[in-house]
Design a protein around this motif. Structure first.
Motif, PDB file in Angstrom:
ATOM      1  N   ALA A  13      50.641  -3.165  45.397  1.00 16.41           N
ATOM      2  CA  ALA A  13      50.504  -2.749  44.006  1.00 16.41           C
ATOM      3  C   ALA A  13      49.262  -1.866  43.890  1.00 16.41           C
ATOM      4  O   ALA A  13      48.296  -2.035  44.647  1.00 16.41           O
ATOM      5  CB  ALA A  13      50.373  -3.964  43.101  1.00 16.41           C
ATOM      6  N   ILE A  14      49.269  -0.922  42.949  1.00 17.02           N
ATOM      7  CA  ILE A  14      48.125  -0.020  42.790  1.00 17.02           C
ATOM      8  C   ILE A  14      47.120  -0.659  41.829  1.00 17.02           C
ATOM      9  O   ILE A  14      47.423  -0.850  40.646  1.00 17.02           O
ATOM     10  CB  ILE A  14      48.566   1.353  42.253  1.00 17.02           C
ATOM     11  N   PRO A  15      45.911  -0.995  42.334  1.00 12.51           N
ATOM     12  CA  PRO A  15      44.924  -1.693  41.495  1.00 12.51           C
ATOM     13  C   PRO A  15      44.483  -0.832  40.310  1.00 12.51           C
ATOM     14  O   PRO A  15      44.368   0.385  40.448  1.00 12.51           O
ATOM     15  CB  PRO A  15      43.736  -1.912  42.449  1.00 12.51           C
ATOM     16  N   HIS A  17      44.158   4.924  34.427  1.00  8.75           N
ATOM     17  CA  HIS A  17      45.182   3.895  34.587  1.00  8.75           C
ATOM     18  C   HIS A  17      45.319   3.088  33.283  1.00  8.75           C
ATOM     19  O   HIS A  17      46.417   2.912  32.756  1.00  8.75           O
ATOM     20  CB  HIS A  17      44.766   3.012  35.764  1.00  8.75           C
ATOM     21  N   GLY A  18      44.143   2.659  32.761  1.00  2.00           N
ATOM     22  CA  GLY A  18      44.139   1.797  31.577  1.00  2.00           C
ATOM     23  C   GLY A  18      44.676   2.468  30.318  1.00  2.00           C
ATOM     24  O   GLY A  18      45.108   1.765  29.390  1.00  2.00           O
ATOM     25  N   ASP A  75      48.005  -3.866  37.251  1.00  2.00           N
ATOM     26  CA  ASP A  75      48.268  -3.052  38.437  1.00  2.00           C
ATOM     27  C   ASP A  75      49.697  -2.500  38.367  1.00  2.00           C
ATOM     28  O   ASP A  75      50.593  -3.143  37.804  1.00  2.00           O
ATOM     29  CB  ASP A  75      48.144  -3.923  39.703  1.00  2.00           C
ATOM     30  N   ILE A  76      49.906  -1.339  38.944  1.00  2.00           N
ATOM     31  CA  ILE A  76      51.285  -0.827  39.011  1.00  2.00           C
ATOM     32  C   ILE A  76      52.022  -1.685  40.039  1.00  2.00           C
ATOM     33  O   ILE A  76      51.658  -1.703  41.215  1.00  2.00           O
ATOM     34  CB  ILE A  76      51.321   0.653  39.414  1.00  2.00           C
ATOM     35  N   PRO A  77      53.045  -2.438  39.586  1.00  2.00           N
ATOM     36  CA  PRO A  77      53.648  -3.431  40.481  1.00  2.00           C
ATOM     37  C   PRO A  77      54.403  -2.793  41.646  1.00  2.00           C
ATOM     38  O   PRO A  77      54.878  -1.668  41.545  1.00  2.00           O
ATOM     39  CB  PRO A  77      54.610  -4.191  39.569  1.00  2.00           C
ATOM     40  N   CYS A  78      54.483  -3.542  42.724  1.00  7.38           N
ATOM     41  CA  CYS A  78      55.240  -3.115  43.912  1.00  7.38           C
ATOM     42  C   CYS A  78      56.215  -4.214  44.302  1.00  7.38           C
ATOM     43  O   CYS A  78      55.793  -5.280  44.771  1.00  7.38           O
ATOM     44  CB  CYS A  78      54.277  -2.811  45.065  1.00  7.38           C
ATOM     45  N   VAL A 130      55.136  -1.917  30.607  1.00 12.08           N
ATOM     46  CA  VAL A 130      54.894  -1.341  31.935  1.00 12.08           C
ATOM     47  C   VAL A 130      56.130  -0.532  32.287  1.00 12.08           C
ATOM     48  O   VAL A 130      57.202  -1.093  32.502  1.00 12.08           O
ATOM     49  CB  VAL A 130      54.646  -2.455  32.979  1.00 12.08           C
ATOM     50  N   GLU A 131      55.963   0.777  32.329  1.00 14.09           N
ATOM     51  CA  GLU A 131      57.135   1.650  32.482  1.00 14.09           C
ATOM     52  C   GLU A 131      57.208   2.278  33.867  1.00 14.09           C
ATOM     53  O   GLU A 131      57.680   3.402  34.023  1.00 14.09           O
ATOM     54  CB  GLU A 131      57.102   2.742  31.401  1.00 14.09           C
ATOM     55  N   MET A 132      56.745   1.560  34.872  1.00 14.65           N
ATOM     56  CA  MET A 132      56.767   2.119  36.228  1.00 14.65           C
ATOM     57  C   MET A 132      56.683   1.009  37.266  1.00 14.65           C
ATOM     58  O   MET A 132      56.131  -0.063  37.001  1.00 14.65           O
ATOM     59  CB  MET A 132      55.612   3.101  36.422  1.00 14.65           C
TER      60      MET A 132
END
Lengths: 233, 233, 233, 233
Positions: free
Chosen positions: D111-113, D119-120, D126-129, D164-166
Motif C-alpha cells: 500500500a502507498i503510505p 495524498h491527504g 494509505d492507497i490500498p493494495c 477511497v476511489e483508488m
C-alpha cells in the motif's frame, strides 16, 4: 474594468508558467503578485484548471486575507500568502507548488543539503524545512498559521527572507517568494532542480560532502555580491 | 556588420541545442565556438534567456579572456573557456552545463565508471571528476583557475584531451569540448545519458562489473580506430 | 528505382519510431526489416541522424551480411542482424537500442525479473541477459559473434525465440525481434517500460515476490493462447 | 445512429486523456463511463491504439458484462468494470492503467503510505493494495474475480468506495473510479503523482513519518468536508 488589471496580468502570466515548467499537475499550485501601493495582491482562484484561467479571473485580496474584488473564491492557500505579504514587506510575489522532488523532500522532513554550485548560485544555506505544525495550529486557522510557521522557522534559524527565498513545509510542499511573481516562479523551478540533483547526489555517494565554504561564498557573490559579474545588470 | 558572423552563428546554433536536448534550465549553461585563425571565440552573453538569444548577441573574446566585440557581458564562465582554448590548441568548441545527472555525479565527487558499450563507444576510461579547488584558487581568479584545475586533473591522470573530451568538476558540474562546438554539445548529451545509465546500473547491481578491457578496446576502435567502421567517413 | 522499395519503406518507418518513442539519443539504435522471398533485409545506414534519414537511404544486405544495394555503409551492428535472420527463419524485424533502463539492466548484467502482469502479458519468463562474450569472440568478428552469443544464451536457457522476443546483451544493451519490424519496435518499447517498472519495484520492496505461476499463465494466454481474447483478431 | 452516443462520447474523451497525461504506453489502459438510467457502460475496444479510437468505436456493455452494441470486442478487462458497476451503484466511471509508478507499487505489493498533504487532499488512508488472487480465482473467470478481489479488500479494510476511489491490485496495476469517467481519470493521474512522490520520500528518508492525523483531517475537510473551501462549488 478592474482597477487592478496590471497586477492581475502579472499574476496570470506567472501562474501560467507553472504548468509550462512542469511544476504542477492539474490545479496543485498557485501564484500571487502584490501591488504594495494599493495594499493588495492578485491570486489564482481556487480549483480552476490552468487552461480555463484568464487575467480577469484573478482574485484581489488585501494583506489581511479579505477579498477586495472577484467573483471566484481565491486559492485555499490565500491566507498563507496574506500573512507573508503583511510581515515581509519587501516581497512582491509568492508561489506554492506540489512539485515532485521538492514535495518529496518536504514529506521526508529534511532540509535540502547544499551539495553544489547550482544550489550555491542561489542561496548559501540548506533549503530549510519547517516542521509540521502542532495540532492546535492545524485545528485553528490553518492556512494563516502556515504563514507563521514559515516565518517562525526562519527566525529560529536566523535566516533572512531577503537572502533565502524558499522553504519546504514539512509533510506539505514548497513555498517560494521574491520581489516579483515572475522571480518567485523562477525560484520554484530552481528549488525543484536542486531537489532532484540532491537526491541523486546522495544515491551516488551516501557520504557526499557539502559544498566548501569558500565555494559557497564565491558562487553567491558572483550573482549577488557587491561585485556581481553574472548577468547584464 | 561583424567580421565574426560565421563563428557567432556557430556558437548561437550550438547554444540553442542545449534547451532542445534538455540539458539546461533557464540560463544554466553556455557554449563557445573558436575561430583559430582569428584567435578568438564566440560565447553566450551572461544570463540571457535562450529565447532571447540571437547570433548577433554572441560576445567575441580572445584567448586571454578579453572582450573583442559585443555590447553584452560574456558568460561568467568565459575565463575557463579562454584558458582551455589557449592551452589545448586543437579544440574548437567548449560546453558547460548543469545537466541533472552529470551534475549529481559532480556533486557526489565521483568519476563515472565505465559500465557498458554506450560509454565505451566514446571514451575508454571513467569520466574523470576533478576535485574541488583549494581555497586559494577559489578566492583568486576563480573561473581562470577552474580551467587550470581541469588541465591539472588531466595531467595527474595521464589523460589526453584529444581522447577524453569531457570532465566533471567536483561540487560543480560538467564541461565538455571537441573540435567543433556542435560536437562538444553532442558530448554533453552523451555525458548526461551515460551519467543516468551509470546511477541506474549501480542501483540494479551494487557490484556491477566494469566493462571488460577487450570490449573497451573493440567498441572504441569501431568508432575511433584506424579501421573504424562506424559512420560514413 | 530500387526493387526493394517496399522493405526499405518498412525499415524506414520502423526506424523513425525509435526517437518518437524516446528509445534513442542521436544515432544510438537501428532497426532492420527482412524480405524473406528476396533473401535480404533493409537496415539503417551507420551514423546517420534520424532527421536526415529517408527510405531511399536504407541499405539492402543479404543474410550473410553482404551489402546488395546502397551507397551508404550499413549499421555497424549489421552482422548481428544477419546472423539472427539466417538462423531464426521466422523473424522479419530486429531492433537494437541503447534505451536508458534496458541498457542499465544490461550493464548490471542481470535478467529482468517478472514482477507483474505488464511483463506477463508479453513473456512468461525473466527477460534474459546474455553474459559478455569471451575475449576471443570479441577480438574476432565481434558483431557476427554477438548474434551467436544471443542464440547460444537462448539455447542454454531452453528458450524459444518465437515466445521470447527480446534479450539483453551483458555490458551492452537490448535487442528485440518479431515477425515484423513494426512489432519488434513495439517490443523494444515494452522492454524499456518493464525495465523501468522492475527497478522501481525492487526499490519499493527489496523482497518483492515474482509473479505467481498461475497469473503468468493466465495473462500470457489472454494475449497469446489458443483462446486469446485480447485485441480484435 | 447509436442511442448511446452521449455516453460513448464521454468514454471516448476520458480514454483520450490517458496518453495526454502520460499514463499509458500503446494500449495499456482503458476507461469506461456508465449510464445508470440505461443500465449500461461504454468502454474502450480491446487492443485498439489511441490514435485510431473514435467515439463510435466504444463498445456498449451491460452490468453483467454482455455486449449490447458494437462491432469490436470490448477491453479484456471489461468484466472487472461490470462487477464494480453492478455492486457499487453510485460510481459512473472506472479507469485501469499500467502507469509506471502506480504499477511499481502494485508489483511491490505494498500500500502507498500517506506521507503528505498531496495524498491527504484526496484520501485519508494509505492507497490500498489488494493481494494477488488465489489460484482458483485466477484459473476461473479471472477478470470477473478481479472485481471481487477489489471489493473484498475494501471490505476487509473497512473502506468505503465513496471515500477511497483508488486501489492497487497486487502484481498487477492500479484501478480508480469516481462519479464520472472524467473524475476517475483525474484520480488515476493523482495516484501516479502520489506514487512517485512516495518512493522518492522513502529514498530521501527511510524513516519518513506518516502524515499527522490532525493534518489528514484538515486537508481532507478542506476539499471534502461539510465546510469545504477548496474549489468553486
Amino acid at each position: 474594468m478592474s482597477n487592478y488589471m496590471d497586477i492581475k496580468e502579472q499574476a496570470y502570466a506567472a501562474n501560467m508558467q507553472l504548468p509550462k515548467l512542469g511544476l504542477v499537475l492539474f490545479t496543485f499550485g498557485n501564484v500571487s503578485a502584490a501591488d504594495r501601493n494599493k495594499g493588495i495582491f492578485a491570486i489564482k482562484p481556487s480549483g480552476v484548471p490552468y487552461e480555463d484561467l484568464t487575467a480577469e479571473k484573478m482574485v484581489i485580496v488585501d494583506f489581511d486575507g479579505n477579498t477586495v474584488e472577484g467573483n471566484l473564491r481565491p486559492s485555499s492557500d490565500t491566507k498563507t500568502h496574506a500573512v507573508l505579504y503583511k510581515h515581509w514587506e519587501d516581497i512582491g510575489g509568492i508561489v506554492h507548488t506540489h512539485s515532485t522532488y521538492g514535495t518529496a523532500w518536504a514529506q521526508a522532513q529534511r532540509a535540502i543539503p547544499i551539495f553544489g554550485t547550482t544550489h550555491g548560485d542561489h542561496l548559501t544555506v540548506d533549503i530549510p524545512c519547517a516542521p509540521p505544525m502542532d495540532d492546535e495550529m492545524i485545528k485553528g486557522n490553518y492556512e494563516y498559521e502556515t504563514g507563521f510557521q514559515i516565518m517562525n522557522h526562519f527566525k529560529s534559524l536566523g535566516l533572512s527572507h531577503k537572502e533565502v527565498e524558499m522553504i519546504l513545509v514539512g509533510n506539505h510542499a514548497p513555498f517560494t517568494w521574491a520581489k516579483t511573481a515572475e522571480k518567485a516562479v523562477y525560484n520554484s523551478a530552481v528549488l525543484e532542480a536542486i531537489a532532484q540533483m540532491a537526491i541523486l547526489t546522495e544515491q551516488i555517494n551516501a557520504n557526499a560532502p557539502r559544498l566548501k565554504d569558500s565555494l559557497i561564498k564565491k558562487h553567491y557573490e558572483r550573482k549577488h555580491g557587491a561585485d556581481a559579474y553574472y548577468g547584464q545588470e
